[in-house]
Design a protein around this motif. Structure first.
Motif, PDB file in Angstrom:
ATOM      1  N   ILE A 195      -7.598   0.125  -1.524  1.00  0.00           N
ATOM      2  CA  ILE A 195      -8.214  -0.314  -2.799  1.00  0.00           C
ATOM      3  C   ILE A 195      -8.528   0.884  -3.584  1.00  0.00           C
ATOM      4  O   ILE A 195      -8.402   1.029  -5.078  1.00  0.00           O
ATOM      5  CB  ILE A 195      -9.453  -1.202  -2.448  1.00  0.00           C
ATOM      6  CG1 ILE A 195      -9.074  -2.320  -1.632  1.00  0.00           C
ATOM      7  CG2 ILE A 195     -10.261  -1.490  -3.780  1.00  0.00           C
ATOM      8  CD1 ILE A 195     -10.386  -3.339  -1.031  1.00  0.00           C
ATOM      9  N   TYR A 217      -5.687  -4.750  -6.650  1.00  0.00           N
ATOM     10  CA  TYR A 217      -4.988  -4.504  -5.200  1.00  0.00           C
ATOM     11  C   TYR A 217      -4.702  -5.880  -4.802  1.00  0.00           C
ATOM     12  O   TYR A 217      -3.835  -6.079  -4.033  1.00  0.00           O
ATOM     13  CB  TYR A 217      -6.194  -4.027  -4.282  1.00  0.00           C
ATOM     14  CG  TYR A 217      -6.042  -4.130  -2.921  1.00  0.00           C
ATOM     15  CD1 TYR A 217      -5.301  -3.334  -2.210  1.00  0.00           C
ATOM     16  CD2 TYR A 217      -6.818  -5.272  -2.200  1.00  0.00           C
ATOM     17  CE1 TYR A 217      -5.093  -3.446  -0.870  1.00  0.00           C
ATOM     18  CE2 TYR A 217      -6.596  -5.343  -1.006  1.00  0.00           C
ATOM     19  CZ  TYR A 217      -5.853  -4.591  -0.208  1.00  0.00           C
ATOM     20  OH  TYR A 217      -5.588  -4.906   1.195  1.00  0.00           O
ATOM     21  N   THR A 233      -5.535   2.288  -5.273  1.00  0.00           N
ATOM     22  CA  THR A 233      -5.170   1.349  -6.432  1.00  0.00           C
ATOM     23  C   THR A 233      -6.093   1.829  -7.932  1.00  0.00           C
ATOM     24  O   THR A 233      -5.536   2.042  -8.874  1.00  0.00           O
ATOM     25  CB  THR A 233      -5.426   0.048  -6.171  1.00  0.00           C
ATOM     26  OG1 THR A 233      -4.414  -0.562  -5.153  1.00  0.00           O
ATOM     27  CG2 THR A 233      -5.190  -0.931  -7.508  1.00  0.00           C
ATOM     28  N   LYS A 282       0.742  -1.120   0.012  1.00  0.00           N
ATOM     29  CA  LYS A 282      -0.067   0.044   0.022  1.00  0.00           C
ATOM     30  C   LYS A 282       0.888   1.028  -0.077  1.00  0.00           C
ATOM     31  O   LYS A 282       0.368   2.248  -0.594  1.00  0.00           O
ATOM     32  CB  LYS A 282      -0.809  -0.077   1.194  1.00  0.00           C
ATOM     33  CG  LYS A 282      -1.877  -1.088   1.083  1.00  0.00           C
ATOM     34  CD  LYS A 282      -2.652  -1.164   2.519  1.00  0.00           C
ATOM     35  CE  LYS A 282      -3.623  -2.524   2.434  1.00  0.00           C
ATOM     36  NZ  LYS A 282      -4.261  -2.531   4.063  1.00  0.00           N
ATOM     37  N   THR A 327       1.931   1.809  -3.636  1.00  0.00           N
ATOM     38  CA  THR A 327       0.803   2.275  -4.856  1.00  0.00           C
ATOM     39  C   THR A 327       0.509   3.761  -4.181  1.00  0.00           C
ATOM     40  O   THR A 327       0.200   4.479  -5.070  1.00  0.00           O
ATOM     41  CB  THR A 327      -0.292   1.400  -4.563  1.00  0.00           C
ATOM     42  OG1 THR A 327       0.271   0.093  -5.039  1.00  0.00           O
ATOM     43  CG2 THR A 327      -1.431   1.762  -5.692  1.00  0.00           C
TER      44      THR A 327
END
Ligand code: GLU
Length: 334
Positions: A145, A216, A148, A93, A96
């Protein structure tokens, strides 16, 4: 009068020593010795338990334990099993987030996703409702999420190619997928799909919610070793330049923002205690990895799958805390 002078002199010496002891005065030999000590001290500690809500994670060897430090010059200090690979999970995480910040700026992240702690579990649905449809931050599943979904891409494949290339640039080698974990997690994914659909209902997603959840899940299933994690973290410590490949991976103006989110929400609901104890921005994943960043100095990567009740690797936390204490790495003491 003389006593007064003596006291002044004594106070001066004490202050001087305090500064010197807190400064980064370690030699390479000392760093390696402390890494070895941390490994030996905690090797036998089998507290905690592998994550099992993703079935493949329960099957990972609990004995894997590796510690790596990488400094800004690219020197590597290591102990234990630094080559075995586990899935990166939540640590992905961070990277990203770095990608979306590069593409859309730090204000976008703050406004659209948020940078505050939720005070609730990493996969909480109620947290979204309590915060008016906001995910709160990029490190709970909802925010991740969503992050992403905001990677600029025309379709799923392009999104995945960018995310995996970005993580690989941070690691300095081409990372590959852990197929077993990916397949297993795709089957245990309904809750994350529900989270993404709820965020979509609030108009927060940048792409189709199910597509973003699948990408994700893939990003969480990338395989990394303790060494990979240390290099990724050292790239943040080194203001965005990978200390091994010398490639600039992210603009230096974003690394303090990323570290701020790590400090706020990096270790799930235990992030406050972690910061209190170490002062270090960090991120853990349910695969058993933890990265910690010593700004301007070191990246630390530790892998050990058994987790505590918060979902943080038991031995990784102990090892990092030991190293921080012995080498005086807490930046808040400087
Ligand atoms: N892929 C995991 C999930 O979505 C990541 C969780 C974690 O490492 O915290 O549940």
């Amino acid at each position: 009068m003389k006593t007064h002078k003596n006291i002044k002199f004594f106070v001066g010496i004490v202050l001087f020593l305090a500064v010197v002891l807190n400064a980064a005065t370690y030699s390479p030999e000392q760093v390696q010795r402390v890494v070895n000590e941390a490994y030996t001290k905690y090797k036998g500690d089998m507290g905690g338990k592998n994550a099992d809500y993703i079935k493949a994670l329960a099957r990972v060897d609990s004995k894997i334990f590796g510690i790596v430090l990488v400094d800004k010059k690219g020197n590597i200090y290591k102990a234990g099993d630094v080559k075995s690979r586990v899935s990166i999970q939540s640590i992905s995480k961070v990277f990203t987030l770095a990608l979306v910040m590069s593409e859309r700026g730090s204000n976008f992240v703050q406004k659209k996703i948020g940078v505050n702690a939720t005070g609730l579990a990493f996969n909480s649905i109620i947290a979204i409702e309590l915060h008016g449809g906001s995910a709160s931050n990029p490190f709970v599943n909802a925010g991740a999420i969503q992050t992403t979904s905001w990677v600029k891409a025309k379709e799923s494949k392009e999104r995945w190619v960018k995310i995996s290339a970005n993580m690989s640039a941070f690691a300095g080698r081409k990372l590959t997928l852990n197929d077993e974990v990916y397949d297993s997690e795709l089957n245990d994914n309904k809750r994350n799909q529900a989270i993404a659909k709820l965020l979509d209902a609030y108009g927060r997603m940048g792409s189709n919610p199910l597509e973003a959840t699948t990408v994700y899940t893939r990003q969480c299933s990338m395989n990394v070793s303790a060494k990979d994690l240390a290099v990724m973290s050292a790239t943040i410590a080194n203001h965005g330049i990978n200390p091994l490949t010398k490639q600039r991976v992210i603009n230096a103006k974003y690394t303090p923002k990323i570290m701020a989110v790590m400090a706020t929400a990096g270790l799930y609901d235990n992030a406050g205690d972690w910061l209190y104890d170490t002062g270090l921005p960090a991120k853990s994943g349910v695969g058993g990895g933890i990265i910690a960043v010593v700004p301007g100095e070191f990246g630390i990567g530790v892998v050990s799958p058994p987790l505590d009740s918060y979902g943080n690797s038991v031995r990784a936390q102990l090892a990092i805390k030991y190293i921080v204490k012995k080498l005086h790495l807490n930046p808040l003491t400087k």
